[in-house]
Scaffold this active site. Sequence first.
Site, PDB file in Angstrom:
ATOM      1  CG  ASN A   1      -0.348   0.079   2.318  1.00 58.03           C
ATOM      2  OD1 ASN A   1       0.728  -0.663   2.824  1.00 58.03           O
ATOM      3  ND2 ASN A   1      -0.813   0.597   3.562  1.00 58.03           N
TER       4      ASN A   1
ATOM      5  CD  GLN B   1      -3.679   0.161  -1.264  1.00 55.99           C
ATOM      6  OE1 GLN B   1      -4.003   0.856  -2.408  1.00 55.99           O
ATOM      7  NE2 GLN B   1      -4.205   0.572  -0.349  1.00 55.99           N
TER       8      GLN B   1
ATOM      9  CB  SER C   1     -11.331  -2.683   1.478  1.00 58.20           C
ATOM     10  OG  SER C   1     -11.422  -3.096   2.849  1.00 58.20           O
TER      11      SER C   1
ATOM     12  CG  HIS D   1     -12.391   1.880   1.439  1.00 56.38           C
ATOM     13  ND1 HIS D   1     -11.320   3.181   1.568  1.00 56.38           N
ATOM     14  CD2 HIS D   1     -12.196   0.993   2.282  1.00 56.38           C
ATOM     15  CE1 HIS D   1     -10.480   2.418   2.508  1.00 56.38           C
ATOM     16  NE2 HIS D   1     -10.955   1.204   2.789  1.00 56.38           N
TER      17      HIS D   1
ATOM     18  CB  THR E   1     -28.265  -7.458  10.554  1.00 60.80           C
ATOM     19  OG1 THR E   1     -29.021  -7.994  11.664  1.00 60.80           O
ATOM     20  CG2 THR E   1     -28.868  -7.228   9.249  1.00 60.80           C
TER      21      THR E   1
ATOM     22  CB  CYS F   1      -3.523   2.393   8.615  1.00 63.89           C
ATOM     23  SG  CYS F   1      -5.053   1.758   7.343  1.00 63.89           S
TER      24      CYS F   1
END
Length: 391
Positions: A155, A183, A203, A205, A241, A337
């Site tokens: 990353n 990535q 991920s 996003h 859920t 991060c």
Amino acid sequence: MIYLDAAATAEYKKIDDIIVDTITESMKKYWRNPSSLYSSDIKEEIDRCRKNIAAFIGANPEEIIFTSGASESNNFAIRGWVDQQLMKDIGMINIITTPIEHKSILESVNNPSLGACVRYCDVDRFGFVDYNHLEKLLWFREKEPTLVSIGMANNEIGTIQDIKIISKLVHEYGGIIHVDATQAFGHIPINVEELGIDMMSASGHKISPVLKGIGFLYKKNGINIQPLIRGSQENGFRGGTENTFGIIGLSKAIEYCDVSSDKIEQMCKKRDYFISLLQDKPGRLFNRFKFNCRLNGSQEHRLPNNINITFNQNITGESLLYTLDMSGIKISTGSACNSHSIVPSYVLKAIGLTDEESMRTVRFSLSNDITYDDINFAVNEIKKAIKIIET
């Protein structure tokens, strides 16, 4: 604004309007709890999305487990596999990773309660896994259960590992391989079967900014792990859920992911053009201003949108970030991060940079629709920013 931090979160583009509309419509239509007996239509929609996402990476639908994102998936893969081995009471359990992995990997394996012996495989100055060292580590624990966790693409420095070679080596010694593809997912082609991947994290996003809070863990059929979050959902592998709207949005987003060779080539040309302007090849555009910098990571085997540069001027990455921000240019000094940390990047130190060099390093990660004019403007502003800082 020129957004040069797409590795942190993808830039909002026109196509994201479609994803937003899709999610909004799903909120109106599929608001009921997917686990309710009268919600068969929602379960069917989730299953359709699961098939769509599975097909995108060459997997079977039942091998996709939806999570909140790659950090959960990384912890799930590691902790879940170790817990499964602990239930067998078979002695030493081993994990092999590298010192340049994402924090969610390193923090997971460094957890004293994990119950596994952790070893780190060396990487070279470009960030590539040292195959000889990896084989030694695998040979040393050949008769013991071993999980190898490797990032497909780093990353920070963008180096892309040869996962096919690594997985073959891991399997020759009876190990299991988990790949953090955060990535890489949606940016380069991924076929889990062809690459020999046993588990993989991703991920949403990183391909669309509206997809924060949704991701998945691919778990190959036959690989057994224990749940990280217990419950009845996701075939008992991940309780809670389902994030129906995120799942539907992710499925829609990958329909617009172009990982064709032509698209990747176009992106690489823009990336290399950016790099050429920074590597003392400015031409008349910048009045022979020399940036005096170097590229970190592999020149050839790197993400199409990643540029990691160490400047040799008397500046810091942080000072450059703030100065460029005033010009509407958004960059990063490393992983999002670790953005609030003043400690030099552990990734850069692992590939041989000193603390001082690490502090003078920045990451530019390009959005798909960036233009050459955008790049010219950005590089010119970088030149101005360096002059201001050095004054």
